[in-house]
Design a protein around this motif. Structure first.
Motif, PDB file in Angstrom:
ATOM      1  N   MET A   1      -3.360  39.346  36.865  1.00 15.22           N
ATOM      2  CA  MET A   1      -2.486  39.405  38.477  1.00 15.22           C
ATOM      3  C   MET A   1      -2.968  37.475  38.447  1.00 15.22           C
ATOM      4  O   MET A   1      -2.207  37.145  39.216  1.00 15.22           O
ATOM      5  CB  MET A   1      -4.195  40.070  39.743  1.00 15.22           C
ATOM      6  N   ILE A   2      -4.419  37.430  37.851  1.00 16.63           N
ATOM      7  CA  ILE A   2      -4.298  35.975  38.459  1.00 16.63           C
ATOM      8  C   ILE A   2      -2.698  35.356  37.615  1.00 16.63           C
ATOM      9  O   ILE A   2      -1.844  34.379  37.827  1.00 16.63           O
ATOM     10  CB  ILE A   2      -5.080  34.937  37.752  1.00 16.63           C
ATOM     11  N   LEU A   3      -2.137  35.382  36.015  1.00 17.31           N
ATOM     12  CA  LEU A   3      -0.919  35.098  35.194  1.00 17.31           C
ATOM     13  C   LEU A   3       0.626  35.452  35.893  1.00 17.31           C
ATOM     14  O   LEU A   3       0.569  34.592  35.938  1.00 17.31           O
ATOM     15  CB  LEU A   3      -1.053  35.514  33.672  1.00 17.31           C
TER      16      LEU A   3
ATOM     17  N   PHE B   1       6.165  37.125  39.283  1.00 18.62           N
ATOM     18  CA  PHE B   1       5.854  38.165  39.692  1.00 18.62           C
ATOM     19  C   PHE B   1       7.077  37.818  41.093  1.00 18.62           C
ATOM     20  O   PHE B   1       7.643  38.049  41.683  1.00 18.62           O
ATOM     21  CB  PHE B   1       5.553  38.967  40.639  1.00 18.62           C
ATOM     22  N   MET B   2       6.755  36.753  42.144  1.00 20.30           N
ATOM     23  CA  MET B   2       7.244  37.192  43.449  1.00 20.30           C
ATOM     24  C   MET B   2       8.680  35.880  42.927  1.00 20.30           C
ATOM     25  O   MET B   2       9.293  36.267  44.107  1.00 20.30           O
ATOM     26  CB  MET B   2       6.258  35.663  44.584  1.00 20.30           C
ATOM     27  N   LYS B   3       7.989  35.137  41.874  1.00 17.91           N
ATOM     28  CA  LYS B   3       9.916  34.568  42.315  1.00 17.91           C
ATOM     29  C   LYS B   3      10.948  34.698  41.204  1.00 17.91           C
ATOM     30  O   LYS B   3      12.607  34.791  41.378  1.00 17.91           O
ATOM     31  CB  LYS B   3       9.346  33.677  40.767  1.00 17.91           C
TER      32      LYS B   3
ATOM     33  N   VAL C   1      12.858  42.601  35.175  1.00 12.76           N
ATOM     34  CA  VAL C   1      11.871  43.064  36.336  1.00 12.76           C
ATOM     35  C   VAL C   1      12.184  44.274  36.687  1.00 12.76           C
ATOM     36  O   VAL C   1      11.158  45.061  36.581  1.00 12.76           O
ATOM     37  CB  VAL C   1      11.792  42.118  36.885  1.00 12.76           C
ATOM     38  N   GLN C   2      12.904  44.526  37.381  1.00 12.59           N
ATOM     39  CA  GLN C   2      13.004  46.054  37.518  1.00 12.59           C
ATOM     40  C   GLN C   2      12.826  47.219  36.811  1.00 12.59           C
ATOM     41  O   GLN C   2      13.219  47.924  37.443  1.00 12.59           O
ATOM     42  CB  GLN C   2      14.076  45.741  39.058  1.00 12.59           C
ATOM     43  N   ASN C   3      14.213  47.227  36.329  1.00 20.48           N
ATOM     44  CA  ASN C   3      14.429  48.122  34.862  1.00 20.48           C
ATOM     45  C   ASN C   3      13.324  48.386  34.379  1.00 20.48           C
ATOM     46  O   ASN C   3      12.399  49.370  34.131  1.00 20.48           O
ATOM     47  CB  ASN C   3      15.544  47.447  33.641  1.00 20.48           C
TER      48      ASN C   3
END
Length: 191
Positions: free
Chosen positions: A100-102, A107-109, A116-118
């Motif tokens: 989660m830190i990494l 992810f937000m970007k 990523v969606q796939n």
């Protein structure tokens, strides 16, 4: 030493335990009961029941109790068994913390990128499969009895299972109430 094995085992479970605590249960059972034989099947079933009744995430609760029981069963004192409990819990949480830190900023970007969606679309069926495996692994003779050993207990167990499923899924009865109803029915019908 068992503490290093506990750390490694629960770190791997935490790393690959997609689907939350219920998804991890099948991995935890395979590692602690089948592979390392730290616990018996009956002990694991009791640990799952306790983990569901106590506050907090079921995966972390199960790791805590499994770590304690594994160290205790290996002959360690209560204080050392508590170290086993702490080791298993920390090891289970550590991969999530690191990941989660990494990836939080990344992810937000990139969350709207098709790749990523796939990836997340591919993980959904795997999570459902792991949850189903956890449910099937808990359908043991310790939980349901058997029609040969004790037909009355087996019939009551199946009846309670079906009624609880229908009550929570279709009648939308609060799961906490259903647990209470099932406990009362089990007391009245099985003793």
């Amino acid at each position: 030493m068992i503490f290093f094995e506990l750390f490694y085992t629960f770190f791997i479970i935490g790393l690959f335990g997609f689907g939350g605590g219920y998804g991890m249960l099948s991995l935890i059972q395979t590692e602690t009961v089948v592979h390392h034989q730290w616990l018996s099947s009956a002990e694991f079933t009791n640990i799952v029941a306790i983990s569901q009744m106590t506050p907090g995430p079921i995966g972390i609760n199960a790791a805590t109790y499994c770590g304690y029981t594994a160290a205790h069963n290996a002959g360690f004192s209560t204080w050392m068994a508590m170290l086993g409990s702490t080791t298993a819990t920390f090891a289970l949480v550590l991969p999530s913390l690191i990941l989660m830190i990494l990836i939080s900023k990344m992810f937000m970007k990139y969350m709207n990128v098709p790749i990523v969606q796939n990836i997340f679309a591919g993980l959904r069926p795997a999570v459902v499969g792991m949850l189903a495996a956890a449910a099937l692994l808990l359908m043991t003779q310790e939980n349901f009895s058997s029609p040969i050993t004790n037909p009355w207990q087996f019939g009551i167990s199946l009846f309670l299972f079906v009624i609880t499923f229908v009550g929570t899924k279709y009648m939308k009865i609060n799961p906490i109430r259903m647990i209470g109803y099932a406990a009362v029915a089990g007391i009245l019908l099985l003793y």
